[in-house]
Enzyme design. Structure first.
Site, short mmCIF file in Angstrom:
data_model
loop_
_atom_site.label_atom_id
_atom_site.label_comp_id
_atom_site.label_asym_id
_atom_site.label_seq_id
_atom_site.Cartn_x
_atom_site.Cartn_y
_atom_site.Cartn_z
N GLU A 311 0.95 -1.33 0.01
CA GLU A 311 0.07 0.10 0.03
C GLU A 311 0.92 1.17 -0.11
OE1 GLU A 311 -3.96 -1.64 2.21
OE2 GLU A 311 -2.17 -1.05 3.69
C1 TNX Z 1 -4.64 -4.18 4.26
S1 TNX Z 1 -3.19 -6.44 3.87
C2 TNX Z 1 -3.46 -3.77 5.10
C3 TNX Z 1 -3.34 -3.62 6.40
C4 TNX Z 1 -4.75 -3.32 6.82
C5 TNX Z 1 -5.54 -4.33 6.59
C6 TNX Z 1 -6.82 -4.40 7.11
C7 TNX Z 1 -1.92 -5.36 3.83
C8 TNX Z 1 -0.62 -5.75 3.24
N1 TNX Z 1 -2.20 -3.99 4.25
O1 TNX Z 1 -2.41 -2.16 6.27
O2 TNX Z 1 -4.45 -3.44 8.33
O3 TNX Z 1 -5.78 -4.15 5.07
O4 TNX Z 1 -7.50 -5.73 6.67
#
Ligand code: TNX
Length: 499
Positions: A311
């Protein structure tokens, strides 16, 4: 007074389902006050596994169960067939006793988890129970499908104490989970002490640094080392994650020089993602990261360092590539193998690098390319393995961006069918991540984990062809009294007719 009668266990009533089960119903063995545990001569680890088994059995049986290299009706031996691998084992239960043969201590430990489940649920009571401790007769030959069967705990959004983390390890090893990934840093908090950078934890591990201002705390180096040692004694490898280049607001809040303009950024404990980034073209970024990775690597005997990489919406594609290419050699320099969320695979990776696939889409070009280049992949698709997703619309805890995941959904998929180009031979294994934005206690953690993690554990351990929902339902139902006896919370999913 008549003795209460314990439920009868079948040789196959185990989660994850063993690879090969050959019952011999006439040949049961009953553990009694005279039973001793014999361990492989000259092996401190076998001895330790024997002590671990004795410690599991003593409270409820009230028996002495001495452990040693002399005779004993329960034998944990290291003369097993090498073809079973480090974690495989061969268990034989006959009227004379129970014998485990494994090629390595990890296999003895796996067999102990099986033995525990083969006994009546009362075995998990903390005080002596009256009844016959019968092990069902026959043979089990067992070994895992995948080497990596993981769980992940997010201690950045909500901190969990070393005692809570140890309890979690105790709860997950029963299902032959052998890796615990600790998500140590995020936008909200920084939860691991780094000597050269004390404000990380002094500022971003303090009061009010969990989501919505809850859950402060951090692991000192000694805390972390203690967790690593506790895990190792249970054949669990700790996988530490330092999430970057996104998810770094807590680091930048503690050290403003890590931002592009050097100006302070406010603390943030909301649930947004994708707004922070390390600065890819600033040298002090890498000096900081090298200090962190060096210290974390030195505390971590396991082979892996997880660098996050997810992300990174606040990082340009070019900066992301620059950043990952600068960080990969830093991980290698400290003799660790890199794991990263699969976005990392958008960059050319060495074949030792391990992408962890987490999205809900049915294809991913970067992960497929990495697999074609020889990389192993960890499968954690959010719509099947995310333990922070709600079970159903009325679940009080959890999120729902990847949908609702009931137990049947967590169980009804296969990691080798999930992504084109990422088949069985490209998989290191599976992991079930638990993000903690909505969690506030160990009971919350357990409620989201059980009974879904056992379903994922079975996908990771048991032969592919053995998947059977009706069978899993029945075996999970029998776990309710065990979890109650252990004081482990679980979600009483209506899919299962709990005993
Ligand atoms: C996505 S999954 C994220 C996390 C959040 C999560 C909540 C991922 C690699 N990153 O930062 O906590 O969704 O479900």
């Amino acid at each position: 007074m008549s003795e209460p009668v314990f439920e009868r266990r079948g040789l196959g009533d185990v989660i994850p389902a063993p690879a090969d089960v050959r019952p011999e119903p006439a040949a049961t063995f009953t553990i009694d006050a005279g039973t001793a545990i014999r361990t492989a001569p000259g092996s401190a680890e076998a001895r330790w596994v024997g002590e671990h088994l004795a410690a599991l059995l003593r409270p409820a049986t009230g028996f002495a169960l001495p452990v040693g290299e002399g005779p004993g009706a329960i034998a944990l031996l290291l003369d097993g067939d090498d073809a079973l691998g480090d974690e495989g084992y061969h268990l034989t239960v006959s009227a004379a006793g129970a014998t485990v043969r494994a090629a390595a201590p990890a296999g003895l430990f796996a067999a102990v988890q099986t033995l525990r489940q083969l006994l009546p649920a009362a075995i998990d009571a903390g005080t002596p129970q009256r009844g016959a401790w019968v092990l069902p007769g026959g043979e089990i030959v067992d070994r895992p499908r995948f080497a990596y069967r993981g769980a992940m705990l997010d201690i950045a959004r909500h901190f969990f104490t070393p005692d809570e983390i140890r309890s979690y390890i105790d709860a997950i090893v029963q299902f032959k989970i052998n890796h615990l990934h600790l998500h140590l840093t995020d936008d909200q908090g920084w939860r691991i002490e780094i000597d050269g950078w004390p404000a990380l934890t002094a500022v971003s591990g303090g009061e009010g640094t969990g989501v919505d201002g809850t859950g402060p705390g951090f692991l000192t180096k000694a805390d972390y080392a203690g967790i690593v040692a506790y895990a190792a004694e249970r054949f669990v490898t700790i996988v530490p994650e330092i999430d970057m280049p996104g998810h770094v607001n807590a680091a930048q809040h503690a050290y403003p020089e890590l931002t592009a303009d050097g100006l302070p950024v406010p603390q943030r404990t909301d649930r947004e993602v994708g707004y922070s980034s390390f600065v890819a073209d600033q040298e002090n970024t890498y000096a900081f990261i090298e200090d962190v990775l060096r210290e974390v690597a030195a505390l971590t005997p396991g082979p892996y360092l997880h660098i996050g990489g997810d992300e990174a919406q606040a990082t340009t594609a070019e900066d992301y590539r620059t950043f990952i290419q600068r960080v990969l050699p830093l991980v290698a320099k400290h003799e660790k193998r890199v794991i990263g969320w699969h976005e990392m695979a958008g960059v050319e990776l060495p074949e030792t690098a391990i992408p962890q696939y987490w999205r809900i889409e049915a294809t991913d070009d970067g992960t497929a390319r990495a697999a074609a280049n020889g990389s192993k992949v960890i499968m954690s698709p959010a719509d099947r393995t995310y333990l922070d997703m709600k079970y159903a619309a009325d679940s009080p805890l959890g999120l729902d961006w990847a949908g609702h995941i009931d137990v049947e959904r967590a169980y009804g998929w296969d990691p080798a069918d999930r992504l084109p180009g990422v088949g069985e031979e490209s998989l290191l294994g599976v992991e079930a991540p638990l993000w903690s934005e909505t969690l506030r206690s160990l009971a919350d953690v357990e409620t989201m984990t059980f009974p879904r993690l056992p379903a994922i554990a079975e996908i990771g351990w048991s032969p592919r062809g053995s998947r059977d929902w009706e069978s899993l339902r029945a075996r999970l139902a029998a776990f309710a009294p065990r979890w109650r006896n252990q004081g482990v919370a679980f979600h009483p999913s209506p899919e299962i007719r709990w005993s």
